[in-house]
Write a protein that holds these residues in place. Structure first.
Motif, PDB file in Angstrom:
ATOM      1  N   PHE A  10      25.291  49.590  -1.935  1.00 39.10           N
ATOM      2  CA  PHE A  10      25.722  50.963  -1.703  1.00 39.10           C
ATOM      3  C   PHE A  10      26.912  51.351  -2.590  1.00 39.10           C
ATOM      4  CE2 PHE A  10      23.416  49.941   2.200  1.00 39.10           C
ATOM      5  CZ  PHE A  10      22.557  51.029   2.271  1.00 39.10           C
ATOM      6  N   ALA A  11      27.780  50.355  -2.884  1.00 41.15           N
ATOM      7  CA  ALA A  11      28.897  50.616  -3.789  1.00 41.15           C
ATOM      8  C   ALA A  11      28.367  50.894  -5.196  1.00 41.15           C
ATOM      9  CB  ALA A  11      29.850  49.425  -3.817  1.00 41.15           C
ATOM     10  N   LYS A  12      27.366  50.121  -5.615  1.00 35.90           N
ATOM     11  CA  LYS A  12      26.740  50.328  -6.932  1.00 35.90           C
ATOM     12  C   LYS A  12      26.005  51.671  -6.963  1.00 35.90           C
ATOM     13  CE  LYS A  12      25.278  49.084 -11.082  1.00 35.90           C
ATOM     14  NZ  LYS A  12      24.351  50.160 -11.409  1.00 35.90           N
ATOM     15  N   LEU A  13      25.341  52.005  -5.848  1.00 38.12           N
ATOM     16  CA  LEU A  13      24.617  53.273  -5.756  1.00 38.12           C
ATOM     17  C   LEU A  13      25.578  54.458  -5.881  1.00 38.12           C
ATOM     18  CD1 LEU A  13      21.928  54.690  -5.252  1.00 38.12           C
ATOM     19  CD2 LEU A  13      22.309  54.411  -2.802  1.00 38.12           C
ATOM     20  N   LEU A  73      25.716  57.327  -8.950  1.00 35.02           N
ATOM     21  CA  LEU A  73      25.624  58.761  -8.712  1.00 35.02           C
ATOM     22  C   LEU A  73      26.842  59.523  -9.234  1.00 35.02           C
ATOM     23  CD1 LEU A  73      24.095  58.848  -5.112  1.00 35.02           C
ATOM     24  CD2 LEU A  73      22.939  59.319  -7.275  1.00 35.02           C
ATOM     25  N   SER A  74      27.995  58.851  -9.232  1.00 37.51           N
ATOM     26  CA  SER A  74      29.222  59.497  -9.712  1.00 37.51           C
ATOM     27  C   SER A  74      29.379  59.379 -11.227  1.00 37.51           C
ATOM     28  CB  SER A  74      30.450  58.892  -9.021  1.00 37.51           C
ATOM     29  OG  SER A  74      30.543  57.504  -9.321  1.00 37.51           O
ATOM     30  N   ALA A  75      28.568  58.513 -11.838  1.00 44.63           N
ATOM     31  CA  ALA A  75      28.631  58.351 -13.291  1.00 44.63           C
ATOM     32  C   ALA A  75      28.091  59.593 -13.985  1.00 44.63           C
ATOM     33  CB  ALA A  75      27.837  57.114 -13.713  1.00 44.63           C
ATOM     34  N   SER A  76      28.372  59.711 -15.257  1.00 43.41           N
ATOM     35  CA  SER A  76      27.924  60.858 -16.049  1.00 43.41           C
ATOM     36  C   SER A  76      26.403  60.996 -16.006  1.00 43.41           C
ATOM     37  CB  SER A  76      28.380  60.684 -17.505  1.00 43.41           C
ATOM     38  OG  SER A  76      27.899  61.756 -18.297  1.00 43.41           O
ATOM     39  N   GLY A  94      24.503  61.162 -13.394  1.00 39.82           N
ATOM     40  CA  GLY A  94      23.927  60.704 -12.138  1.00 39.82           C
ATOM     41  C   GLY A  94      23.779  61.829 -11.130  1.00 39.82           C
ATOM     42  N   ALA A  95      24.839  62.592 -10.939  1.00 39.64           N
ATOM     43  CA  ALA A  95      24.809  63.699  -9.981  1.00 39.64           C
ATOM     44  C   ALA A  95      23.854  64.799 -10.442  1.00 39.64           C
ATOM     45  CB  ALA A  95      26.215  64.261  -9.805  1.00 39.64           C
ATOM     46  N   THR A  96      23.819  65.036 -11.753  1.00 38.90           N
ATOM     47  CA  THR A  96      22.918  66.062 -12.295  1.00 38.90           C
ATOM     48  C   THR A  96      21.462  65.707 -12.043  1.00 38.90           C
ATOM     49  OG1 THR A  96      24.492  66.622 -14.040  1.00 38.90           O
ATOM     50  CG2 THR A  96      22.203  67.298 -14.380  1.00 38.90           C
ATOM     51  N   ASN A  97      21.135  64.444 -12.267  1.00 39.31           N
ATOM     52  CA  ASN A  97      19.776  63.977 -12.042  1.00 39.31           C
ATOM     53  C   ASN A  97      19.393  64.105 -10.564  1.00 39.31           C
ATOM     54  OD1 ASN A  97      17.815  61.467 -11.358  1.00 39.31           O
ATOM     55  ND2 ASN A  97      17.421  62.190 -13.450  1.00 39.31           N
ATOM     56  N   LEU A  98      20.346  63.758  -9.701  1.00 45.07           N
ATOM     57  CA  LEU A  98      20.115  63.873  -8.261  1.00 45.07           C
ATOM     58  C   LEU A  98      19.844  65.333  -7.886  1.00 45.07           C
ATOM     59  CD1 LEU A  98      20.207  62.704  -5.354  1.00 45.07           C
ATOM     60  CD2 LEU A  98      22.658  63.161  -5.365  1.00 45.07           C
ATOM     61  N   LEU A  99      20.660  66.230  -8.409  1.00 45.76           N
ATOM     62  CA  LEU A  99      20.514  67.646  -8.097  1.00 45.76           C
ATOM     63  C   LEU A  99      19.192  68.204  -8.606  1.00 45.76           C
ATOM     64  CD1 LEU A  99      21.901  70.133  -6.885  1.00 45.76           C
ATOM     65  CD2 LEU A  99      22.882  70.589  -9.153  1.00 45.76           C
ATOM     66  N   LEU A 100      18.820  67.841  -9.831  1.00 44.58           N
ATOM     67  CA  LEU A 100      17.567  68.335 -10.402  1.00 44.58           C
ATOM     68  C   LEU A 100      16.363  67.877  -9.591  1.00 44.58           C
ATOM     69  CD1 LEU A 100      18.155  67.908 -14.247  1.00 44.58           C
ATOM     70  CD2 LEU A 100      17.889  70.058 -12.995  1.00 44.58           C
TER      71      LEU A 100
END
Length: 315
Positions: free
Chosen positions: A263-266, A270-273, A275-281
């Motif tokens: 979960f720490a790696k996850l 997601l916080s990496a460059s 990661g969040a954009t991909n999640l949102l898309l």
């Protein structure tokens, strides 16, 4: 009688087509008499089908002959699909930049064939094949307007009533049907995972869920209800979200690096460059695709409800 539409070169709209050929207007449709036969043309650009042509006639005893004609002439008539129903025949013209020219051509050809082969015309009841008299009644069947004998109308209405009662009495296998909806959602999740591992975008899988879920829901004995629409949509979203989480979890598990837990790696991924954009898309487009599938289900539900109880008397 309508004009010969094949001689027209002007591109028509529904309104101008109806006016040019002496047809009455209705919602998304026009209707009237064409070369001695009652016809109905429904045109809904984004409908399924986009255009449906109906010619009312009594085909009793000659259904197979008419079916063979439509199949044999399918290419010549430029139709995608056609069939013989209780009140005549229906045909779907292929998509065209000039739909109305194609409709006119189709109506000319079909009515000419019907007249040549002696099929009943506008002054004949499509139910019994007998000539209409003073006992005629204006009615519609599946929103197709025409005239029939009073007794034939009453019989058609009674048959529809019995059909509605039989459908209402049929058991709704909701638990088993819900399992079918879940399997549709599971398929959506599997496709989501395959697409995500392939090119990091799995949202198209969410489009499959409502379609597959609706089909399996019906196959497993479910009835056309609001519950069907809601459960297929909900399970698609839940299964797709679960599938996405599994994709992220497996990816993080495969490369923990120096992190203490998956979960720490996850969270780091997601916080990496990017990661969040991909999640949102993936999340947004999954909602869009699932919504599109659900919209189709809702449309099918309304269409199914409208088709029941469609035999009615016209003023």
């Amino acid at each position: 009688m309508a004009e010969n539409g094949t001689q027209k070169t002007k591109k028509h709209t529904l309104a101008t087509f109806a006016q040019a050929h002496g047809l009455e207007r209705g919602k998304h449709c026009c209707y009237g008499v064409w070369n001695g036969y009652r016809v109905h043309v429904k045109r809904v650009p984004f409908g399924n089908p986009a255009c449906l042509v109906t010619v009312v006639t009594d085909a009793s005893g000659k259904e197979e002959k008419l079916k063979k004609y439509l199949l044999r002439k399918k290419k010549e008539l430029c139709i995608a699909d056609a069939g013989v129903v209780g009140i005549g025949l229906m045909a779907c013209p292929k998509s065209s930049t000039d739909t109305w020219r194609r409709v006119a051509f189709l109506l000319d050809k079909i009515t000419a064939y019907l007249a040549k082969e002696g099929y009943a015309g506008a002054e004949t009841c499509p139910y019994c094949g007998q000539e209409l008299g003073k006992d005629r009644v204006a009615m519609s069947d599946s929103d197709i307007p025409f005239y029939a004998h009073e007794a034939c109308f009453e019989q058609a209405f009674l048959q529809l009533k019995q059909k509605r009662e039989a459908e209402a009495a049929r058991a709704d296998k909701k638990p088993l049907a819900t399992l079918g909806a879940f399997l549709g959602g599971a398929l959506a999740a599997a496709i989501f995972a395959a697409c995500w591992f392939w090119f990091s975008f799995g949202a198209p899988g969410a489009l499959v869920g409502p379609f597959a879920g609706a089909w399996l829901y019906k196959k497993f004995g479910g009835k056309e209800t609001v519950y069907k629409v809601c459960i297929c949509c909900a399970l698609t979203l839940v299964c797709t979200a679960a599938g996405y989480f599994v994709c992220l979890y497996v990816t993080a598990l495969a490369d923990l690096g120096g992190y203490a837990s998956v979960f720490a790696k996850l969270a780091a991924d997601l916080s990496a460059s990017g990661g969040a954009t991909n999640l949102l898309l993936n999340a947004v487009f999954s909602l869009v695709f699932a919504g599109a599938g659900t919209g189709w289900m809702a449309y099918s539900y309304r269409k199914a409800k409208r088709s029941v109880g469609s035999v009615r008397r016209l003023p």
